[in-house]
Design a protein around this motif. Structure first.
Motif, PDB file in Angstrom:
ATOM      1  N   GLU A   8       0.826  -1.205   0.000  1.00 57.37           N
ATOM      2  CA  GLU A   8       0.000   0.000   0.000  1.00 57.37           C
ATOM      3  C   GLU A   8       0.868   1.266   0.000  1.00 57.37           C
ATOM      4  O   GLU A   8       0.560   2.249  -0.689  1.00 57.37           O
ATOM      5  CB  GLU A   8      -0.949  -0.008   1.200  1.00 57.37           C
ATOM      6  N   ILE A   9       1.932   1.233   0.775  1.00 54.82           N
ATOM      7  CA  ILE A   9       2.857   2.385   0.824  1.00 54.82           C
ATOM      8  C   ILE A   9       3.478   2.599  -0.547  1.00 54.82           C
ATOM      9  O   ILE A   9       3.561   3.724  -1.042  1.00 54.82           O
ATOM     10  CB  ILE A   9       3.940   2.180   1.914  1.00 54.82           C
ATOM     11  N   GLU A  11       2.307   1.639  -3.435  1.00 57.45           N
ATOM     12  CA  GLU A  11       1.262   2.117  -4.351  1.00 57.45           C
ATOM     13  C   GLU A  11       0.986   3.607  -4.125  1.00 57.45           C
ATOM     14  O   GLU A  11       0.827   4.370  -5.081  1.00 57.45           O
ATOM     15  CB  GLU A  11      -0.022   1.304  -4.170  1.00 57.45           C
ATOM     16  N   THR A  12       0.952   3.991  -2.869  1.00 57.25           N
ATOM     17  CA  THR A  12       0.715   5.403  -2.539  1.00 57.25           C
ATOM     18  C   THR A  12       1.878   6.260  -3.042  1.00 57.25           C
ATOM     19  O   THR A  12       1.672   7.349  -3.598  1.00 57.25           O
ATOM     20  CB  THR A  12       0.543   5.576  -1.021  1.00 57.25           C
ATOM     21  N   GLU A  13       3.101   5.755  -2.852  1.00 58.42           N
ATOM     22  CA  GLU A  13       4.274   6.476  -3.352  1.00 58.42           C
ATOM     23  C   GLU A  13       4.211   6.588  -4.879  1.00 58.42           C
ATOM     24  O   GLU A  13       4.525   7.642  -5.443  1.00 58.42           O
ATOM     25  CB  GLU A  13       5.564   5.770  -2.930  1.00 58.42           C
ATOM     26  N   LYS A  15       1.506   6.559  -6.738  1.00 62.21           N
ATOM     27  CA  LYS A  15       0.464   7.529  -7.062  1.00 62.21           C
ATOM     28  C   LYS A  15       0.977   8.955  -6.877  1.00 62.21           C
ATOM     29  O   LYS A  15       0.701   9.847  -7.692  1.00 62.21           O
ATOM     30  CB  LYS A  15      -0.779   7.294  -6.199  1.00 62.21           C
ATOM     31  N   ALA A  16       1.720   9.174  -5.802  1.00 64.13           N
ATOM     32  CA  ALA A  16       2.292  10.496  -5.532  1.00 64.13           C
ATOM     33  C   ALA A  16       3.272  10.872  -6.641  1.00 64.13           C
ATOM     34  O   ALA A  16       3.256  12.013  -7.135  1.00 64.13           O
ATOM     35  CB  ALA A  16       2.982  10.523  -4.173  1.00 64.13           C
TER      36      ALA A  16
END
Length: 102
Positions: A8-9, A11-13, A15-16
Motif C-alpha cells: 500500500e505504501i 502504491e501510494t508512493e 500515485k504520488a
C-alpha cells in the motif's frame, strides 16, 4: 500484513510520483501556452503600433502636402501681383525715359 502495508505504501508512493509527474507536465504545458500567448500578444501589439505609425506618417505627409500647396498658391498670387505692378509701372518708366531724352 506487513507485506500488505508495504504494498500500500509503494502504491501510494507511485500515485504520488504519478501526481507529481502529471503536475510537472501540466505546468510545462501551461508555461508553453503562456509563452505562445505572450508572443501572439506582442506580435499583435507590434502590428498595431506599426499601423498607427503608418497612419500618423500618412497624416503628416498629407498635412505637409497641403501646407506646400497653400504656400505655392500664395507665392503664385504674390508673383501675379508683382507682375501686375511691374506692368502698370512700365508705361511710367517708358514715359520717364522718353522725357529724359527730349
Amino acid at each position: 500484513m506487513v507485506e500488505k502495508t508495504i504494498k500500500e505504501i509503494r502504491e501510494t508512493e507511485q500515485k504520488a510520483d504519478d501526481i507529481i509527474a502529471e503536475a510537472k507536465n501540466q505546468s510545462e504545458k501551461l508555461l508553453e501556452n503562456a509563452k505562445k500567448e505572450a508572443e501572439n500578444l506582442e506580435s499583435g501589439m507590434i502590428e498595431q503600433a506599426q499601423e498607427a505609425a503608418k497612419k500618423a506618417c500618412r497624416a503628416a505627409q498629407d498635412a505637409g502636402k497641403k501646407t506646400l500647396e497653400e504656400a505655392l498658391k500664395d507665392v503664385g498670387e504674390e508673383i501675379a501681383e508683382i507682375k501686375e505692378t511691374a506692368k502698370s509701372r512700365e508705361k511710367e518708366a517708358v514715359d520717364a525715359i522718353i522725357e529724359s531724352l527730349v
